[in-house]
Design an enzyme around this catalytic site. Structure first.
Site, PDB file in Angstrom:
ATOM      1  N   ALA A   1       0.835  -1.197   0.000  1.00  0.00           N
ATOM      2  CA  ALA A   1       0.000   0.000   0.000  1.00  0.00           C
ATOM      3  C   ALA A   1       0.871   1.250   0.000  1.00  0.00           C
ATOM      4  O   ALA A   1       2.025   1.216   0.433  1.00  0.00           O
ATOM      5  CB  ALA A   1      -0.905   0.000   1.225  1.00  0.00           C
ATOM      6  N   ASP A   2       0.320   2.333  -0.474  1.00  0.00           N
ATOM      7  CA  ASP A   2       0.995   3.615  -0.339  1.00  0.00           C
ATOM      8  C   ASP A   2       0.740   4.143   1.077  1.00  0.00           C
ATOM      9  O   ASP A   2      -0.103   3.630   1.812  1.00  0.00           O
ATOM     10  CB  ASP A   2       0.489   4.595  -1.382  1.00  0.00           C
ATOM     11  CG  ASP A   2       1.536   5.633  -1.751  1.00  0.00           C
ATOM     12  OD1 ASP A   2       2.473   5.843  -0.944  1.00  0.00           O
ATOM     13  OD2 ASP A   2       1.433   6.235  -2.831  1.00  0.00           O
ATOM     14  N   GLY A   3       1.481   5.157   1.460  1.00  0.00           N
ATOM     15  CA  GLY A   3       1.402   5.673   2.816  1.00  0.00           C
ATOM     16  C   GLY A   3      -0.003   6.098   3.235  1.00  0.00           C
ATOM     17  O   GLY A   3      -0.622   6.925   2.552  1.00  0.00           O
TER      18      GLY A   3
END
Length: 337
Positions: A257-259
């Site tokens: 996942a992205d942040g």
């Protein structure tokens, strides 16, 4: 990240209480992001960061601690940013991707990526690095446009192929993480993380080719995109992350996942356990900076998802860790750690 988990006292590096607490609570750490990252965003510089001469010592110290203080002793993946060279102290800076793309020279890009990989190996052996291979639709996207090779899918694909081959080589001691999947550069109005109003044809003709090229070159990691496509967030889009990425393109690695992107799924679910379910069942194997996947155990206990789904994600991450040789590395590279 260095300031949270590593401190220096009396000329010697130490693991912080927060790091030890996380290890004890979760009995391990799957991945550690930005240990060496140094830039204005992180607030790390030469006065408070980790210089090149100390990097190997620090990474070894972390791996040793995990081996000694967890039941299974599973090593951690070190995730570092390399938008145009390793974003750390004492690293070589290269042209941004938009500049490299303007050369139309994949062979040169492969040499550059190979050099970056060697610098990473020098700082800590096996690690993985985030590489931007997105397609940029226009300059309104601002600073993120520089992370893209081109607005042309063919050129982007050839440069992506060069990055993966140069970064990973034959030994695959460093892993290239391709991001972001998909269509983050087509957000309405050039707003980062805004919705992408594209159809199936544009998705397949423009945005999928660079990812396909990266996978065929040997990439085993990618990052989902912040945006939504046709109303469905990429982080909960099973059609995108499983049907297309895995089943059609043959991707065998893990998706991260992205942040804090998983926390954005709370707008859909209103519930952390359901957000975790949506993301994991879609095909997201690792989270980043959020408090969503910490709820997976409770989601299973409350009957919202199956343990088998989690097992599949764990299998993908462990598969990549074995390929990187993390489990076969010597327990100590320096006896004074």
């Amino acid at each position: 990240m260095a300031g949270k988990y590593i401190k220096k006292r009396g000329g010697k590096y130490e693991l912080t209480d927060l790091f030890k607490q996380h290890v004890e609570t979760f009995q391990g750490i799957g991945a550690l992001y930005g240990l060496f990252r140094a830039d204005p965003w992180s607030g790390i510089h030469f006065d408070n960061g980790i210089p090149l001469k100390d990097c190997l010592h620090v990474t070894t110290m972390i791996q040793q601690y995990l081996k000694k203080h967890t039941r299974l002793g599973i090593p951690v993946l070190f995730s570092e940013e390399c938008p145009h060279g390793h974003q750390a102290l004492d690293s070589t800076v290269f042209p941004t991707h938009i500049g490299s793309g303007a050369t139309w020279n994949p062979k040169l890009q492969q040499r550059v990526s190979n050099y970056v990989a060697k610098e990473l190996q020098e700082k800590g052996g096996s690690s993985w690095t985030c590489i931007h291979i997105r397609y940029s639709k226009g300059p309104r996207w601002g600073g993120r446009t520089e992370e893209c090779f081109a607005e042309d899918p063919y050129l982007s694909s050839r440069m992506t192929e060069a990055v993966v081959k140069g970064m990973q080589g034959e030994k695959r001691e460093v892993l290239a993480v391709l991001k972001h999947f998909a269509a983050q550069g087509s957000a309405v109005g050039g707003h980062n993380a805004g919705p992408a109003l594209i159809g199936e044809r544009e998705l397949r003709e423009i945005h999928i080719p660079p990812m396909k090229a990266g996978i065929e070159a040997g990439a085993l990691a990618c990052m989902a995109a912040y945006n939504e496509i046709d109303g469905i967030p990429c982080h909960s889009n099973r059609y995108l992350l499983t049907n297309i990425l895995r089943n059609e393109l043959g991707f065998k690695g893990f998706v991260m996942a992205d942040g804090v992107a998983l926390e954005r799924l709370l707008h859909l679910s209103g519930d952390k356990e359901l957000a975790a379910k949506y993301a994991m069942e879609a095909g997201v194997d690792l989270s980043l900076w959020d408090d969503i996947y910490t709820q997976l155990e409770y989601a299973v206990e409350n009957g919202k998802m199956t343990e088998a789904t989690i097992d599949m994600a764990v299998k993908r991450v462990l598969y990549v860790k074995f390929l990187l040789g993390l489990f076969s590395e010597a327990p100590s590279r320096r006896e004074d750690c």
